[in-house]
Design a protein around this motif. Structure first.
Motif: not given
Length: 116
Positions: A91-103
């Motif tokens: 979770n990078i901000a309220n209501g915003q997610f990215v796959s941990d496979a890209y971080v």
């Protein structure tokens, strides 16, 4: 000028309640800006989703060279990317997610609290 004049101070002004709330909001914003940031995989423009999976609405696309804060993490859809295959979403901000496979977090597991 006498020494007595140098030792005196003007009485402190008491801030208005609105000023206290504004100061608290500014401190919270400063804390969020200073949170640890993690780089997104080089050469990738990563999709940001409204939840932990590709079936969630696309919110935005991160630019090349982006880095993101991770507020919390939760399991979701399994994704393969430059940093492996995982079902962990950041979770990078309220209501915003990215796959941990890209971080690049330096870990295959949780690096912060689990999202509620």
């Amino acid at each position: 000028m006498s020494l007595a004049a140098l030792d005196t101070e003007a009485p402190e002004a008491q801030p208005a309640p609105e000023a206290d709330a504004e100061a608290d909001a500014e401190a919270d914003a400063a804390g969020a800006r200073s949170a640890k940031r993690y780089p997104v995989a080089p050469g990738h423009r990563v999709n940001v989703r409204s939840g932990p999976g590709t079936n969630y609405r696309l919110v935005k696309v991160l630019p090349l060279g982006a880095s993101v804060p991770i507020n919390c993490q939760k399991p979701g859809e399994r994704i393969s990317g430059p940093y492996g295959t995982t079902n962990l979403w950041d979770n990078i901000a309220n209501g915003q997610f990215v796959s941990d496979a890209y971080v690049r977090t330096g870990s295959d597991g949780y690096v912060t609290i689990r999202c509620s």
